[in-house]
Design an enzyme around this catalytic site. Structure first.
Site, PDB file in Angstrom:
ATOM      1  N   HIS C 229       0.823  -1.207   0.000  1.00  0.00           N
ATOM      2  CA  HIS C 229       0.000   0.000   0.000  1.00  0.00           C
ATOM      3  C   HIS C 229       0.852   1.249   0.000  1.00  0.00           C
ATOM      4  CE1 HIS C 229      -3.687   2.076  -0.216  1.00  0.00           C
ATOM      5  NE2 HIS C 229      -3.244   2.930   0.653  1.00  0.00           N
ATOM      6  N   TYR C 233       1.343   5.198  -2.460  1.00  0.00           N
ATOM      7  CA  TYR C 233       1.621   6.594  -2.100  1.00  0.00           C
ATOM      8  C   TYR C 233       2.951   7.041  -2.672  1.00  0.00           C
ATOM      9  CZ  TYR C 233      -2.491   6.336   0.695  1.00  0.00           C
ATOM     10  OH  TYR C 233      -3.792   6.175   1.075  1.00  0.00           O
ATOM     11  N   HIS C 380     -11.008   1.317  -9.615  1.00  0.00           N
ATOM     12  CA  HIS C 380     -10.470   2.257  -8.626  1.00  0.00           C
ATOM     13  C   HIS C 380      -9.029   2.632  -8.941  1.00  0.00           C
ATOM     14  CE1 HIS C 380      -9.288   4.001  -4.796  1.00  0.00           C
ATOM     15  NE2 HIS C 380      -8.315   3.118  -4.728  1.00  0.00           N
ATOM     16  N   PHE C 381      -8.187   1.617  -9.151  1.00  0.00           N
ATOM     17  CA  PHE C 381      -6.778   2.007  -9.312  1.00  0.00           C
ATOM     18  C   PHE C 381      -6.438   2.481 -10.716  1.00  0.00           C
ATOM     19  CE2 PHE C 381      -6.115  -2.759  -9.402  1.00  0.00           C
ATOM     20  CZ  PHE C 381      -5.690  -2.850 -10.707  1.00  0.00           C
ATOM     21  N   HIS C 382      -7.359   2.301 -11.655  1.00  0.00           N
ATOM     22  CA  HIS C 382      -7.108   2.976 -12.930  1.00  0.00           C
ATOM     23  C   HIS C 382      -7.428   4.463 -12.820  1.00  0.00           C
ATOM     24  CE1 HIS C 382      -6.459  -0.957 -14.754  1.00  0.00           C
ATOM     25  NE2 HIS C 382      -5.842  -0.286 -15.712  1.00  0.00           N
ATOM     26  N   ARG C 443     -11.820  -9.535 -10.840  1.00  0.00           N
ATOM     27  CA  ARG C 443     -10.638  -8.982 -11.504  1.00  0.00           C
ATOM     28  C   ARG C 443      -9.726 -10.138 -11.886  1.00  0.00           C
ATOM     29  NH1 ARG C 443      -6.827  -6.446  -6.729  1.00  0.00           N
ATOM     30  NH2 ARG C 443      -5.447  -6.016  -8.455  1.00  0.00           N
ATOM     31  N   ARG C 444      -8.643  -9.835 -12.589  1.00  0.00           N
ATOM     32  CA  ARG C 444      -7.574 -10.807 -12.874  1.00  0.00           C
ATOM     33  C   ARG C 444      -8.104 -12.094 -13.485  1.00  0.00           C
ATOM     34  NH1 ARG C 444      -3.387 -10.585  -7.815  1.00  0.00           N
ATOM     35  NH2 ARG C 444      -2.360  -8.744  -8.564  1.00  0.00           N
TER      36      ARG C 444
END
Lengths: 69, 271, 577
Positions: C229, C233, C380-382, C443-444
């Site tokens: 995580h 950041y 979300h992470f895209h 996902r995946r």
């Protein structure tokens, strides 16, 4: 022009998610519109915004921002 | 430090939001009792799954009243068992472990979702209020055919649920004039006794037997069949217990023919 | 007289240019693979076998999440440190040394992944970005990762020694903001990478080499997320830095508050690492209390991001008003929307706000059960790394490449079109991904079409979702191509005198308003370490206590079976029977 060409492009780009999700939102209320109808609706809204943008501002209450940097 | 008034207000609002989030989640845990997957399931050596008291024979088990336990073994690229049936409005505890790599056990469209890590046992208790059919899938990459790993969960109405199993032992042929026996074995996985009726139909004859199968036990019911009454030839039979049915064919042969071996297979298997 | 970065620091400009081009190369390859996956998954175009999907996915994840972001980061931070300290790096040979180390690491990892589709390479690393044991890659994959990470450690050391050299000449000055940002980010990077480095060197690498014969999968997984995580950041911080020190200037004004910018970066230093367990809400073997601690820390991480949202918008408004903007919202019109650098960063920030909302859902321990490992997470992470970071970096490149090459941007209008197309493409793709996650699409997964059941969207259809993803991915690829074209054409162009000066935003409320304690890096590092110990000692101890340091005889699996799944299923059933 009321807004710069760049700003107009940005407004149209930001509009796209709203047009896409408007269709989803309507379906919650049982109103189903097809992809084509959604596209037409989008085109109408974009056209309206373009016309608003290029229409000469009445009066000179606001200075015309050029948007150049 | 010099902080703008608006920024102070924003800061306070942000803190309220953050504390509010944590409050709702704490409420979720304490109030409605949403429990997390944790370390209650314990650990297991993947090499010893087959000898494990719970995972040696994976499946649904009744542990009392409306409480059930389901043991599931995940492996590339399937679940054992693939089909799971549980009653609605009951407390179902899943125990899931992995034989090889990390998988997940995820019931599609619900929050029944856990990682399945080799060496660990995932334990989670859920209650399905309504009957329904759910897919189970693996949502953690587990190798080349990860996307083929799936299962099925059927939640059936409580009064339609049982853990009855029927197996029938029957000969495939009998010499004309002899008697033979068709044996039905009824097992009951529920804790309570099961009172039911075992029925045999063969040819145009039928007979019924009332049985009481003890909780977590089984009962054998023998039907004597007299070939003389059937006559020579093939005779289809059906054994039924509640919704379970087992069928097969008994061939009555003339002793002098010595049997022509044309008999169809006798029924032998689980309902 | 031109005063671009290349004029001030010609030698450092070369390193930064090399780092940027390494980053763009990773972006080009990783991004194109993304299109291949999107079309395969949505069943629009399947030109590869399903198993190859996972090789491609591994490459996509590693190249974009690690290589693209971090190469760009080292470039930006090198720029920030040298520009704000107004002095060059101490020793350029050292600098080229860590750059080379990162390149070698990337090549090792890349080749081992490529082995999954190229038979001539006797390697295999189809383990995805997370490399969860007991999936086992070729040892070269681990070695490459370690080399890459050690390269970034040395880069951090480079910035620190440059800062220390500056400090001895300027004992009483406040740390300039960009340097402060680079240093605090580097500190938490040291803290978090320690976990994954130990995991690889002591547990995974010996296991893949056959020196030890077992791993504890939960332990290595927990050590991965100890880093996993904080790394988000790490790649987000350069984007934050650009929003703080570039965006206000591009808007025509000044940064609203230097002290709060420092507070934000200190909070990231403190809280980035002791949150990793929030990726393991669904893991067995970790008690609920530890998950709750991770959630609390995660929720408090909302604070610096919300503060950033305020400061950035306030700075933009300040700039717009300097440019003659008026009214409650009318000032928006006065912003330089024709400038791709500004527009790209502003839209990236807007999408990051949306990502913040889905992130709050993910962080919620109980709601997470609905979305964990679904396509929602990918959506979300895209928005975060795929837009807040990637779009900010691409927009920044339109300013930085001229700075480090002395060549004028080839086509500004094309740049504007590029950032807008990215925004629109990502809107389609991530929105559809989020929605599909809500009804359980995983996902995946190469081909999420199941035999026993079908997905039931609350609104719309699966076909519609797939069409949106395919369309979005196509637009993103077009945008990527336009970006690369602009970069290549700019580099081919001649030197120009029209490059703006190398500066960054001034502040309305300067460092003199910030308490001196904010600059006490030792103090914050000590507190961050204590928080990490507090969050991780007990979970790690209980995992090791329950499963052992090396686990109960768990072998490696390279689940690539020549005979196909039917054969495997059959043999597995035999074992069970």
């Amino acid at each position: 022009m009321r807004i710069s060409k760049g700003a107009l492009l940005v407004v149209i780009a930001v509009l796209i998610p709203f047009i896409v999700e408007f269709r989803t939102a309507l379906s919650w209320f049982g109103i189903e519109i097809s992809v084509l109808e959604s596209l037409v609706l989008g085109a109408v809204v974009v056209l309206a915004i373009v016309i608003w943008a290029v229409w000469p501002p009445n009066g000179d209450a606001e200075a015309e921002p050029t948007g150049s940097s | 430090m010099n902080i703008h008034t608006y920024e102070k207000a924003w800061l306070v609002a942000a803190m309220v939001l953050i504390v509010g989030f944590m409050a709702t989640i704490t409420y979720g845990a304490v109030g409605p009792g949403i429990a997390m997957i944790d370390d209650d399931g314990g650990t297991i050596d993947p090499a010893e799954i087959n000898d494990h008291e719970r995972f040696g024979e994976p499946g649904v088990e009744h542990v009392g009243d409306d409480e059930y336990e389901v043991a599931v073994v995940a492996q590339a690229w399937s679940y054992t068992p693939e089909q799971i049936e549980v009653p609605a409005d009951s407390e179902v505890t899943f125990y899931v472990t992995s034989r090889d790599v990390t998988h997940s056990f995820s019931v599609v469209g619900t929050n029944v979702n856990t990682m399945v890590i080799p060496g660990q046992i995932s334990e989670m208790t859920v209650r399905f209020d309504e009957p329904g059919e759910y897919g189970i899938l693996c949502n953690e990459y587990c190798g080349e055919y990860h996307h083929t790993m799936e299962g099925k969960l059927n939640v059936v109405p409580e009064d339609e649920f049982d853990l009855t199993e029927l197996s029938v032992d029957a000969p495939s042929e009998v010499e004309a004039g002899n008697e033979t026996t068709i044996t039905a074995n009824v097992s009951n996985g529920m804790q309570e006794d099961l009172e039911t009726t075992v029925a045999l139909e063969i040819g145009d004859q039928g007979s019924e037997r009332d049985v009481t199968v003890p909780g977590d036990g089984s009962e054998e019911v023998e039907f004597t069949v007299d070939s003389a009454e059937l006559g020579e030839g093939d005779h289809d039979w059906t054994v039924t217990v509640d919704d379970y049915e087992e069928t097969g064919t008994l061939t009555v042969v003339n002793a002098t023919d010595g049997g022509d071996g044309s008999a169809a297979s006798g029924g032998d298997g689980d309902a | 007289m031109r005063n671009a970065y290349v004029d001030q620091f010609p030698a450092e400009a070369k390193v930064i240019k090399a780092a940027f081009w390494s980053s763009f190369l990773a972006l080009a390859i990783g991004g194109s693979l993304g299109l291949l996956q999107a079309l395969h998954r949505t069943d629009v175009l399947r030109i590869m076998e399903a198993p190859d999907y996972y090789t491609v996915l591994t490459a996509h994840g590693v190249l974009l999440a690690i290589t693209f972001t971090i190469f760009f980061l080292v470039g930006i931070f090198t720029w920030g440190v040298t520009t704000s300290l107004d002095r060059g790096l101490v020793d350029l040979r050292f600098t080229w040394g860590w750059y080379a180390m990162m390149v070698v690491g990337t090549v090792l990892v890349g080749v081992s992944i490529l082995g999954g589709v190229v038979d001539a390479i006797p390697m295999n690393a189809d383990v995805l970005f997370t490399f969860y044991a007991p999936l086992q890659p070729h040892p070269a994959f681990y070695v490459g990762l370690v080399l890459f990470v050690v390269g970034t450690w040395l880069a951090g050391a480079d910035w620190f020694r440059t800062w220390l050299a500056w400090r001895s000449d300027n004992p009483d000055e406040r740390i300039p903001l960009p340097t402060f940002m680079a240093l605090t980010t580097t500190l938490f990077w040291y803290l978090c990478t320690l976990g994954v480095a130990l995991s690889i060197l002591l547990l995974l690498l010996p296991w893949s080499l056959g020196i030890v014969d077992s791993v504890n999968p939960l332990l290595t997984r927990t050590l991965f997320w100890y880093f996993g995580h904080a790394v988000v950041y790490f790649w987000l911080m350069p984007a934050y830095m650009l929003w703080y020190v570039m965006l206000p200037k591009l808007s025509g004004g000044k940064l609203f508050s230097d002290p709060l910018a420092r507070v934000v970066f200190v909070l990231f230093l403190l809280l980035s690492t002791p949150t990793g367990i929030h990726h393991q809400y669904l893991d067995p073997g970790i008690a609920e209390g530890y998950k709750f601690i991770a959630m609390t820390n995660t929720m408090f991480l909302l604070l610096p991001s919300l503060l950033t949202a305020f400061t950035v918008v306030a700075s933009m408004e300040h700039g717009a008003r300097q440019r003659g903007g008026t009214g409650y919202l009318g000032w928006l019109k006065a912003l330089p929307w024709r400038d791709p650098v500004f527009t790209g960063m502003a839209l990236a920030g807007l999408m990051f706000a949306a990502a913040g909302f889905s992130g709050m859902i993910n962080a919620g321990m109980n709601i997470n059960y609905l979305v964990h490992n679904t396509w929602w997470i990918v959506g979300h992470f895209h928005l975060t790394v795929g837009t807040a970071v990637a779009l900010t970096f691409m927009a920044a490149a339109y300013w930085f490449i001229p700075q480090v090459t002395g060549k004028e941007l080839w086509n500004r209008s094309l740049g504007l079109v590029q950032v807008l197309v990215w925004f629109v493409g990502m809107t389609f793709m991530s929105n559809a991904m989020h929605r599909s996650g809500l009804f359980g699409v995983p996902r995946r997964t190469a081909e999420p079409q199941y035999e026993n059941f079908a997905f039931e969207p609350a609104a719309g259809s699966m076909g519609e979702i797939n069409a949106q993803v395919a369309l979005g991915a196509t637009l993103l690829t077009v945008s990527l191509a336009l970006f690369l074209l602009n970069m290549v054409m700019t580099s081919l162009g001649g030197s120009s005198d029209e490059i703006p000066d190398n500066t960054y935003a001034e502040t309305l409320s300067g460092p003199e308003d910030a308490p001196v304690v904010l600059d006490n890096l030792k103090l914050w590092t000590a507190i961050a370490t204590v928080l990490v110990i507090f969050a991780y000692t007990l979970p790690l101890a209980s995992i090791i206590d329950a499963g052992g340091l090396f686990g109960p005889g768990i072998d490696g699996f390279q689940l690539a079976i020549e005979a196909g799944p039917a054969f495997v299923l059959e043999s597995v059933r035999e074992v069970i029977a």
